[in-house]
Write a protein that holds these residues in place. Structure first.
Motif, PDB file in Angstrom:
ATOM      1  N   ILE A  90       0.840  -1.198   0.000  1.00 55.54           N
ATOM      2  CA  ILE A  90       0.000   0.000   0.000  1.00 55.54           C
ATOM      3  C   ILE A  90       0.878   1.253   0.000  1.00 55.54           C
ATOM      4  O   ILE A  90       0.615   2.204  -0.726  1.00 55.54           O
ATOM      5  CB  ILE A  90      -0.969   0.001   1.201  1.00 55.54           C
ATOM      6  CG1 ILE A  90      -2.003  -1.113   1.029  1.00 55.54           C
ATOM      7  CG2 ILE A  90      -1.655   1.357   1.357  1.00 55.54           C
ATOM      8  CD1 ILE A  90      -2.898  -1.325   2.222  1.00 55.54           C
ATOM      9  N   LYS A  91       1.946   1.228   0.788  1.00 54.76           N
ATOM     10  CA  LYS A  91       2.856   2.374   0.844  1.00 54.76           C
ATOM     11  C   LYS A  91       3.500   2.615  -0.522  1.00 54.76           C
ATOM     12  O   LYS A  91       3.583   3.749  -0.989  1.00 54.76           O
ATOM     13  CB  LYS A  91       3.929   2.143   1.911  1.00 54.76           C
ATOM     14  CG  LYS A  91       4.826   3.324   2.130  1.00 54.76           C
ATOM     15  CD  LYS A  91       5.790   3.079   3.274  1.00 54.76           C
ATOM     16  CE  LYS A  91       6.691   4.290   3.445  1.00 54.76           C
ATOM     17  NZ  LYS A  91       7.645   4.112   4.524  1.00 54.76           N
ATOM     18  N   SER A  92       3.919   1.548  -1.187  1.00 58.53           N
ATOM     19  CA  SER A  92       4.521   1.680  -2.522  1.00 58.53           C
ATOM     20  C   SER A  92       3.498   2.221  -3.522  1.00 58.53           C
ATOM     21  O   SER A  92       3.819   3.098  -4.331  1.00 58.53           O
ATOM     22  CB  SER A  92       5.039   0.327  -3.011  1.00 58.53           C
ATOM     23  OG  SER A  92       6.060  -0.142  -2.163  1.00 58.53           O
ATOM     24  N   LEU A  93       2.293   1.704  -3.475  1.00 56.64           N
ATOM     25  CA  LEU A  93       1.250   2.177  -4.381  1.00 56.64           C
ATOM     26  C   LEU A  93       0.911   3.639  -4.108  1.00 56.64           C
ATOM     27  O   LEU A  93       0.660   4.402  -5.042  1.00 56.64           O
ATOM     28  CB  LEU A  93       0.000   1.306  -4.269  1.00 56.64           C
ATOM     29  CG  LEU A  93       0.133  -0.108  -4.842  1.00 56.64           C
ATOM     30  CD1 LEU A  93      -1.096  -0.939  -4.481  1.00 56.64           C
ATOM     31  CD2 LEU A  93       0.340  -0.074  -6.337  1.00 56.64           C
ATOM     32  N   ILE A  96       3.423   5.744  -5.842  1.00 57.43           N
ATOM     33  CA  ILE A  96       3.168   5.761  -7.285  1.00 57.43           C
ATOM     34  C   ILE A  96       1.987   6.680  -7.609  1.00 57.43           C
ATOM     35  O   ILE A  96       2.065   7.517  -8.513  1.00 57.43           O
ATOM     36  CB  ILE A  96       2.915   4.333  -7.809  1.00 57.43           C
ATOM     37  CG1 ILE A  96       4.198   3.505  -7.706  1.00 57.43           C
ATOM     38  CG2 ILE A  96       2.384   4.358  -9.243  1.00 57.43           C
ATOM     39  CD1 ILE A  96       3.984   2.014  -7.903  1.00 57.43           C
ATOM     40  N   ILE A  97       0.911   6.542  -6.866  1.00 61.86           N
ATOM     41  CA  ILE A  97      -0.286   7.367  -7.102  1.00 61.86           C
ATOM     42  C   ILE A  97       0.050   8.844  -6.897  1.00 61.86           C
ATOM     43  O   ILE A  97      -0.357   9.697  -7.689  1.00 61.86           O
ATOM     44  CB  ILE A  97      -1.449   6.918  -6.194  1.00 61.86           C
ATOM     45  CG1 ILE A  97      -1.944   5.544  -6.648  1.00 61.86           C
ATOM     46  CG2 ILE A  97      -2.587   7.940  -6.202  1.00 61.86           C
ATOM     47  CD1 ILE A  97      -2.881   4.858  -5.674  1.00 61.86           C
ATOM     48  N   HIS A  98       0.791   9.142  -5.850  1.00 58.98           N
ATOM     49  CA  HIS A  98       1.181  10.529  -5.594  1.00 58.98           C
ATOM     50  C   HIS A  98       2.016  11.080  -6.753  1.00 58.98           C
ATOM     51  O   HIS A  98       1.837  12.226  -7.164  1.00 58.98           O
ATOM     52  CB  HIS A  98       1.944  10.643  -4.277  1.00 58.98           C
ATOM     53  CG  HIS A  98       2.382  12.025  -3.963  1.00 58.98           C
ATOM     54  ND1 HIS A  98       1.499  13.019  -3.596  1.00 58.98           N
ATOM     55  CD2 HIS A  98       3.609  12.607  -3.983  1.00 58.98           C
ATOM     56  CE1 HIS A  98       2.153  14.138  -3.407  1.00 58.98           C
ATOM     57  NE2 HIS A  98       3.436  13.914  -3.633  1.00 58.98           N
ATOM     58  N   SER A  99       2.909  10.252  -7.295  1.00 53.58           N
ATOM     59  CA  SER A  99       3.727  10.686  -8.435  1.00 53.58           C
ATOM     60  C   SER A  99       2.858  11.009  -9.646  1.00 53.58           C
ATOM     61  O   SER A  99       3.066  12.021 -10.316  1.00 53.58           O
ATOM     62  CB  SER A  99       4.739   9.601  -8.799  1.00 53.58           C
ATOM     63  OG  SER A  99       5.651   9.410  -7.749  1.00 53.58           O
TER      64      SER A  99
END
Length: 107
Positions: A90-93, A96-99
């Motif tokens: 979830i932290k990795s996603l 990515i979403i924030h980017s």
């Protein structure tokens, strides 16, 4: 549209029978039936919440059928899967979403 029509439409869309919904949320079939038959009763808040949660829609969507809630309807299934993932994923996603958000709204 009415709660009755919105609930019927959502059940049809998700291919769920009223009896199935009844079993899933622990509310009697006859209680749910009164929401979709000619009586057009509105559920108590706790039952409305259970229905909305099980169908992955908002209570507002069931009450009003507002098109704005269609976005919620399309993203809630993703959210339901997301919360089942391990926190590290979830932290990795989230990164990515924030980017993507930054790229889309900052450029």
């Amino acid at each position: 549209m009415s709660f009755k029509n919105n609930l019927k439409n959502e059940l049809n869309y998700q291919d769920i029978q009223l009896k199935q919904l009844s079993e899933r949320i622990g509310v009697s079939y006859s209680t749910l039936l009164c929401y979709v038959d000619h009586r057009e009763c509105l559920p108590k808040m706790d039952i409305g919440y259970k229905i909305a949660k099980e169908l992955n829609v908002t209570m507002e969507y069931l009450l009003t059928g507002n098109p704005e809630d269609i976005y919620m309807k399309s993203t809630l299934p993703i959210y339901k899967e997301l919360i089942k993932l391990p926190p590290s994923i979830i932290k990795s996603l989230a990164t990515i979403i924030h980017s993507f958000y930054e790229l889309y709204y900052k450029s």
